[in-house]
Design a protein around this motif. Structure first.
Motif, mmCIF file in Angstrom:
data_model
loop_
_atom_site.group_PDB
_atom_site.id
_atom_site.type_symbol
_atom_site.label_atom_id
_atom_site.label_comp_id
_atom_site.label_asym_id
_atom_site.label_seq_id
_atom_site.Cartn_x
_atom_site.Cartn_y
_atom_site.Cartn_z
ATOM 1 N N UNK A 323 0.836 -1.204 0.000
ATOM 2 C CA UNK A 323 0.000 0.000 0.000
ATOM 3 C C UNK A 323 0.871 1.254 0.000
ATOM 4 N N UNK A 324 1.860 1.277 0.866
ATOM 5 C CA UNK A 324 2.766 2.422 0.950
ATOM 6 C C UNK A 324 3.479 2.648 -0.380
ATOM 7 N N UNK A 325 4.051 1.588 -0.939
ATOM 8 C CA UNK A 325 4.793 1.732 -2.188
ATOM 9 C C UNK A 325 3.878 2.112 -3.350
ATOM 10 N N UNK A 326 2.678 1.539 -3.393
ATOM 11 C CA UNK A 326 1.741 1.884 -4.471
ATOM 12 C C UNK A 326 1.316 3.345 -4.387
ATOM 13 N N UNK A 327 1.098 3.851 -3.187
ATOM 14 C CA UNK A 327 0.735 5.264 -3.017
ATOM 15 C C UNK A 327 1.835 6.185 -3.535
ATOM 16 N N UNK A 328 3.075 5.902 -3.145
ATOM 17 C CA UNK A 328 4.202 6.728 -3.567
ATOM 18 C C UNK A 328 4.376 6.689 -5.081
ATOM 19 N N UNK A 329 4.285 5.502 -5.664
ATOM 20 C CA UNK A 329 4.488 5.347 -7.103
ATOM 21 C C UNK A 329 3.385 6.049 -7.890
ATOM 22 N N UNK A 330 2.125 5.851 -7.499
ATOM 23 C CA UNK A 330 1.007 6.474 -8.221
ATOM 24 C C UNK A 330 1.085 7.996 -8.127
ATOM 25 N N UNK A 331 1.399 8.503 -6.960
ATOM 26 C CA UNK A 331 1.541 9.957 -6.765
ATOM 27 C C UNK A 331 2.644 10.511 -7.665
ATOM 28 N N UNK A 332 3.779 9.816 -7.696
ATOM 29 C CA UNK A 332 4.903 10.264 -8.524
ATOM 30 C C UNK A 332 4.557 10.210 -10.011
ATOM 31 N N UNK A 333 3.892 9.158 -10.422
ATOM 32 C CA UNK A 333 3.526 9.011 -11.832
ATOM 33 C C UNK A 333 2.562 10.117 -12.274
ATOM 34 N N UNK A 334 1.595 10.419 -11.428
ATOM 35 C CA UNK A 334 0.582 11.416 -11.788
ATOM 36 C C UNK A 334 1.118 12.843 -11.782
ATOM 37 N N UNK A 335 2.130 13.103 -10.936
ATOM 38 C CA UNK A 335 2.623 14.477 -10.787
ATOM 39 C C UNK A 335 4.048 14.687 -11.286
ATOM 40 N N UNK A 336 4.627 13.653 -11.888
ATOM 41 C CA UNK A 336 5.921 13.838 -12.539
ATOM 42 C C UNK A 336 7.123 13.864 -11.624
ATOM 43 N N UNK A 337 7.054 13.228 -10.467
ATOM 44 C CA UNK A 337 8.201 13.186 -9.553
ATOM 45 C C UNK A 337 9.120 12.003 -9.872
ATOM 46 N N UNK A 338 10.318 12.046 -9.247
ATOM 47 C CA UNK A 338 11.155 10.858 -9.267
ATOM 48 C C UNK A 338 12.549 10.992 -9.823
ATOM 49 N N UNK A 339 12.993 12.200 -10.225
ATOM 50 C CA UNK A 339 14.308 12.295 -10.856
ATOM 51 C C UNK A 339 15.370 13.000 -10.026
ATOM 52 N N UNK A 340 15.029 13.447 -8.822
ATOM 53 C CA UNK A 340 15.986 14.231 -8.032
ATOM 54 C C UNK A 340 16.586 13.433 -6.878
ATOM 55 N N UNK A 341 15.729 12.790 -6.091
ATOM 56 C CA UNK A 341 16.183 12.127 -4.872
ATOM 57 C C UNK A 341 17.271 11.107 -5.091
ATOM 58 N N UNK A 342 17.124 10.274 -6.113
ATOM 59 C CA UNK A 342 18.120 9.233 -6.359
ATOM 60 C C UNK A 342 19.470 9.827 -6.744
#
Length: 357
Positions: A323-342
């Motif tokens: 549930x936690x991972x699905x929430x984070x992934x769906x939120x990132x996919x819908x709003x374009x996140x994911x390229x900075x933290x890593x």
């Protein structure tokens, strides 16, 4: 969709299969522990950083129940810089590291062996330093992930940790073979719900993503072992979405942290059957303070993410990680996140040389 989120999605979709693979190997894992006795004086040390530390702390609840031992769960740095001095020859030191290359984790194993303690390592990588240094190395290739934001390995190595604790309990006559089997089958039954829980969380976020998006800060609350899944939510929302987030035990939140400014802060409550009655008292009080509140789990109100959580004494977290991972992934996919933290994470590790090859 950002590349990292695309990779996370793939790992989310394959996690159930990999967890079943780990469970199918439980006889092999347990058999390797036959020569590892637990004496009356034996103490346990569980060592890990980040999500590995989460797994160690969750596993400690099972240790208390089936081994009758409260382990000392510590970061590797704390262990190598003082706490190792307390280690005795009968003690067992368990180190968990997905890559197996974290210098302080590897050094923890080396120092423990120098004190004649018994050492166990859990990792995804067979030729890693931590696997080479431990007396009892356990490798789980099912947990290998080529992504900065880990998904499968977070819960996969926790499953491995549970099996190892059950194996120690069985070989030291703390549980019967039937009890060992029943525990494995309980975990298996919960694992079969993984995809459904992840799908339900994804569907909810797609309809309610603004609940997350409008928050500038996030406080994630949980009780007992759910504190660690709250920590996973908080860490991932920092890494992926760049939100300032914290995780804390629900009651601890009421002893000071609740005084935080409610403006732009989202409080997330992770709720299972054991904590539902308590949260029903806490939820309206937090609302009265002006916080936005999201209830995720058992008995959630209409505006929350309601989940049918199966009661489990030891393994409830198996139902919350998807549930936690699905929430984070769906939120990132819908709003374009994911390229900075890593990128930031990799830069820190490179400059500080925290990995061994």
């Amino acid at each position: 969709m950002k590349r990292e989120i695309e990779l996370m999605t793939g790992y989310l979709n394959s996690t159930r299969k990999n967890l079943i693979s780990i469970l199918d190997r439980h006889d092999e894992i347990v058999s390797k522990l036959i020569d590892l006795p637990i004496h009356e004086s034996t103490r346990l040390y569980f060592i890990g950083n980040g999500s590995s530390g989460e797994g160690a702390r969750i596993a400690s609840f099972l240790s208390v129940s089936v081994l009758g031992i409260l382990p000392l769960c510590v970061t590797p740095y704390s262990f190598t810089h003082g706490l190792v001095d307390a280690v005795r020859p009968d003690d067992i030191v368990v180190a968990i590291s997905q890559t197996g290359t974290s210098h302080e984790v590897v050094e923890s194993i080396r120092l423990a062996r120098a004190k004649n303690a018994r050492t166990i390592s859990l990792t995804a990588t067979s030729d890693s330093p931590v696997a080479k240094e431990a007396e009892f190395p356990f490798v789980f290739p099912e947990c290998v992930e080529h992504v900065g934001y880990k998904v499968t390995g977070v819960i996969g190595l926790l499953y491995a940790f549970w099996i190892i604790i059950l194996g120690l309990a069985f070989h030291n006559v703390r549980i019967t073979k039937t009890e060992l089997h029943d525990n494995i089958e309980e975990i298996r039954d919960l694992t079969l719900r993984y995809d459904d829980l992840a799908s339900k969380a994804t569907d909810w976020v797609e309809k309610n993503v603004e609940v997350f998006e409008k928050a500038k800060t996030i406080s994630v609350l949980g009780t007992a072992d759910l504190v660690e899944t709250a920590m996973e939510f908080a860490i991932k929302s920092i890494e992926v979405q760049g939100r300032f987030s914290l995780a804390v035990e629900t009651e601890e939140f009421l002893h000071g942290i609740c005084a935080t400014d409610p403006k732009d802060n989202l409080v997330i409550l992770l709720v299972d059957g054991k904590s539902e009655a308590f949260v029903r008292r806490v939820y309206p009080v937090i609302q009265e303070r002006g916080h936005d509140v999201l209830w995720i789990g058992q008995g959630a109100p209409r505006e929350g993410l309601a989940l049918d959580i199966v009661d489990s004494k030891h393994y409830t977290t198996a139902q919350f990680f998807p549930v936690v991972h699905a929430c984070i992934i769906a939120w990132a996919r819908l709003k374009g996140y994911g390229d900075i933290g890593t990128i930031v994470f990799a830069d820190y590790q490179k400059q500080l040389k925290v990995r061994e090859e």
